[in-house]
Design an enzyme around this catalytic site. Structure first.
Site, PDB file in Angstrom:
ATOM      1  N   ASP A 231      39.657  64.360  21.250  1.00 49.34           N
ATOM      2  CA  ASP A 231      40.089  62.837  21.267  1.00 49.34           C
ATOM      3  C   ASP A 231      39.921  62.538  22.747  1.00 49.34           C
ATOM      4  O   ASP A 231      40.202  63.184  23.833  1.00 49.34           O
ATOM      5  CB  ASP A 231      41.412  62.719  20.913  1.00 49.34           C
ATOM      6  CG  ASP A 231      41.762  62.194  19.434  1.00 49.34           C
ATOM      7  OD1 ASP A 231      40.736  61.478  18.958  1.00 49.34           O
ATOM      8  OD2 ASP A 231      42.805  62.225  19.110  1.00 49.34           O
TER       9      ASP A 231
ATOM     10  N   SER B 149      47.130  63.286  19.482  1.00 54.96           N
ATOM     11  CA  SER B 149      48.609  63.392  18.727  1.00 54.96           C
ATOM     12  C   SER B 149      49.375  64.739  19.372  1.00 54.96           C
ATOM     13  O   SER B 149      50.420  64.685  19.261  1.00 54.96           O
ATOM     14  CB  SER B 149      48.250  63.824  17.358  1.00 54.96           C
ATOM     15  OG  SER B 149      47.430  64.920  17.007  1.00 54.96           O
TER      16      SER B 149
ATOM     17  N   GLU C  42      41.677  56.548   9.159  1.00 57.83           N
ATOM     18  CA  GLU C  42      43.074  56.811   8.860  1.00 57.83           C
ATOM     19  C   GLU C  42      43.916  55.531   8.483  1.00 57.83           C
ATOM     20  O   GLU C  42      44.003  54.549   8.930  1.00 57.83           O
ATOM     21  CB  GLU C  42      43.763  57.114  10.293  1.00 57.83           C
ATOM     22  CG  GLU C  42      45.061  57.353  10.510  1.00 57.83           C
ATOM     23  CD  GLU C  42      45.605  57.939  11.748  1.00 57.83           C
ATOM     24  OE1 GLU C  42      44.696  58.213  12.711  1.00 57.83           O
ATOM     25  OE2 GLU C  42      46.570  58.105  11.986  1.00 57.83           O
TER      26      GLU C  42
HETATM   27  N1  LIG Z   1      52.456  64.609  13.596  1.00 56.41           N
HETATM   28  C1  LIG Z   1      51.656  63.596  13.536  1.00 56.41           C
HETATM   29  N2  LIG Z   1      51.216  63.391  12.351  1.00 56.41           N
HETATM   30  C2  LIG Z   1      50.174  62.258  12.622  1.00 56.41           C
HETATM   31  O1  LIG Z   1      49.470  62.038  11.492  1.00 56.41           O
HETATM   32  C3  LIG Z   1      50.059  61.559  13.415  1.00 56.41           C
HETATM   33  C4  LIG Z   1      50.810  61.913  14.582  1.00 56.41           C
HETATM   34  N3  LIG Z   1      51.729  62.888  14.696  1.00 56.41           N
HETATM   35  N4  LIG Z   1      50.603  60.938  15.746  1.00 56.41           N
HETATM   36  C5  LIG Z   1      49.715  60.142  15.966  1.00 56.41           C
HETATM   37  C6  LIG Z   1      49.188  59.254  14.680  1.00 56.41           C
HETATM   38  C7  LIG Z   1      50.460  58.624  13.983  1.00 56.41           C
HETATM   39  N5  LIG Z   1      50.315  58.474  12.819  1.00 56.41           N
HETATM   40  C8  LIG Z   1      51.007  58.153  11.579  1.00 56.41           C
HETATM   41  C9  LIG Z   1      52.461  57.967  11.770  1.00 56.41           C
HETATM   42  C10 LIG Z   1      53.397  57.508  10.932  1.00 56.41           C
HETATM   43  C11 LIG Z   1      52.819  56.875   9.646  1.00 56.41           C
HETATM   44  C12 LIG Z   1      53.491  56.294   8.477  1.00 56.41           C
HETATM   45  O2  LIG Z   1      54.747  56.458   8.659  1.00 56.41           O
HETATM   46  N6  LIG Z   1      52.943  55.604   7.634  1.00 56.41           N
HETATM   47  C13 LIG Z   1      53.538  55.191   6.549  1.00 56.41           C
HETATM   48  C14 LIG Z   1      52.728  53.757   6.039  1.00 56.41           C
HETATM   49  C15 LIG Z   1      53.562  52.527   5.708  1.00 56.41           C
HETATM   50  C16 LIG Z   1      52.795  51.653   5.391  1.00 56.41           C
HETATM   51  O3  LIG Z   1      52.378  50.844   6.004  1.00 56.41           O
HETATM   52  O4  LIG Z   1      52.782  51.441   3.965  1.00 56.41           O
HETATM   53  C17 LIG Z   1      53.698  55.887   5.233  1.00 56.41           C
HETATM   54  O5  LIG Z   1      54.770  55.628   4.485  1.00 56.41           O
HETATM   55  O6  LIG Z   1      52.974  56.605   5.061  1.00 56.41           O
HETATM   56  C18 LIG Z   1      51.258  57.063   9.586  1.00 56.41           C
HETATM   57  C19 LIG Z   1      50.543  57.558  10.451  1.00 56.41           C
HETATM   58  C20 LIG Z   1      49.390  59.508  12.298  1.00 56.41           C
HETATM   59  N7  LIG Z   1      49.116  60.296  13.516  1.00 56.41           N
HETATM   60  C1  LIG Z   2      45.253  62.538  13.323  1.00 57.75           C
HETATM   61  C2  LIG Z   2      43.976  62.620  13.918  1.00 57.75           C
HETATM   62  C3  LIG Z   2      42.866  62.122  13.185  1.00 57.75           C
HETATM   63  C4  LIG Z   2      43.899  62.295  15.427  1.00 57.75           C
HETATM   64  O1  LIG Z   2      43.346  61.072  15.577  1.00 57.75           O
HETATM   65  C5  LIG Z   2      44.832  62.854  16.160  1.00 57.75           C
HETATM   66  O2  LIG Z   2      45.280  63.932  15.785  1.00 57.75           O
HETATM   67  O3  LIG Z   2      44.926  62.617  17.281  1.00 57.75           O
HETATM   68 MG   LIG Z   3      44.014  60.920  17.887  1.00 55.54          MG
END
Ligand SMILES: Nc1nc(=O)c2c([nH]1)NC[C@@H]1CN(c3ccc(C(=O)N[C@@H](CCC(=O)O)C(=O)O)cc3)CN21
Ligand SMILES: CC(C)C(=O)C(=O)O
Ligand SMILES: [Mg+2]
Length: 274
Positions: free
Chosen positions: A94, A56, A191
């Protein structure tokens, strides 16, 4: 520095067996990402159990819109920085995009991470990655698997979306979780999967599960450092994110509030899950 402070009891570095023991005893594994020594010191002082040098960092440190541009050199550099600040927390690195594409490449990248100070490496997926997990495990490299939303698959997934919502996908995820554990994984990150499915997987595998957007029943929780500090500006905030700085008063206070909320079971609440 703080380990010898008379006011703080001496604490020793967590180990792989200690993490497994925490699952057995129902003690939650509080985890957080970190990318440099300064934050690592505060995270350690707050008593966080596990620190991940997440890919990330490609998004929160480098400013990309995915984790794909991150290289092994990047991860090794940040692992060295974090290792210099940690004394107690368990350190996981990672493996970045395609560093785990073949067993040989994964062994090479993992060796570099462990030599830079990590105690474990994390890799995304099952399928052909089961061979990689087996290969590393047979060579005494501790491994954290990562299932559900695997951000390195974003091009094919078409976005960061919840995984395992349909029954067939849920069954596949449960089978993959059992398979990564059988292949030799020591930990499993889940996740963005429905809370009920994460609970089922956590009960079905002997290794600890660490959730992010996976509900309260996982053996541990993890968040991205910047998200915990309310620094997700410019992006829509995923549901599992909580700003602990808002009421924590200070950065150290935010880490302590997060650790306390995870250990008490107060975080994540139903509003943080799917
Ligand atoms: N700042 C940051 N936080 C993270 O948790 C993260 C990163 N970067 N970069 C790599 C991945 C990307 N991630 C993400 C990014 C966006 C959502 C998101 O917006 N999810 C929607 C889900 C929508 C659905 O399918 O219902 C949400 O509303 O939570 C989830 C994980 C988790 N990881
Ligand atoms: C969100 C965690 C599990 C991760 O893989 C990351 O920070 O890259
Ligand atoms: Mg990762």
């Amino acid at each position: 520095m703080y380990a010898n402070d008379s006011k703080t009891p001496a604490r020793t570095r967590l180990t792989v067996p200690a993490l497994r023991q925490m699952k057995a005893e129902g003690r939650r594994i509080v985890s957080l990402t970190a990318y440099d020594a300064g934050f690592a010191r505060s995270v350690d002082e707050a008593g966080i159990d596990l620190v991940l040098i997440g890919d990330s960092l490609g998004m929160v440190c480098q400013g990309h819109d995915s984790t794909l541009p991150v290289t092994v050199d990047d991860i090794v550099y940040h692992t060295r920085c974090v290792a210099a600040g940690l004394s107690t927390a368990f350190l996981v690195s990672d493996l970045p995009f395609q560093a785990d594409a073949t067993p040989e490449r994964a062994l090479d990248a993992s060796t570099r991470c462990l030599q830079a100070g990590a105690g474990m490496v994390k890799l995304e997926g099952a399928g052909h990655k089961l061979d990689v997990i087996r290969f590393l495990s047979e060579r005494e490299i501790p491994i954290c698997a990562h299932l559900g939303l695997t951000p390195q698959s974003v091009l094919r997934l078409g976005g960061y979306k919840v995984q395992g919502r349909e029954e067939a996908a849920a069954r596949k995820l449960l089978a993959d979780a059992k398979a990564v554990a059988a292949a030799g994984a020591d930990l499993l990150v889940l996740e963005c999967v429905p809370s009920a499915l994460a609970a089922e997987i956590t009960a079905a595998v002997a290794i600890p599960t660490i959730g992010i957007g996976a509900g309260p029943s996982c053996d541990g929780q993890i968040l991205v450092l910047h998200d915990l500090l309310g620094m997700n500006s410019g992006h829509r905030r995923p549901r599992f994110v909580k700003d602990f700085l808002a009421n924590g008063g200070s950065i150290l206070g935010a880490f302590q509030a997060y650790a306390a909320a995870v250990r008490s079971g107060e975080f994540p609440g139903p509003e943080h899950g799917y």
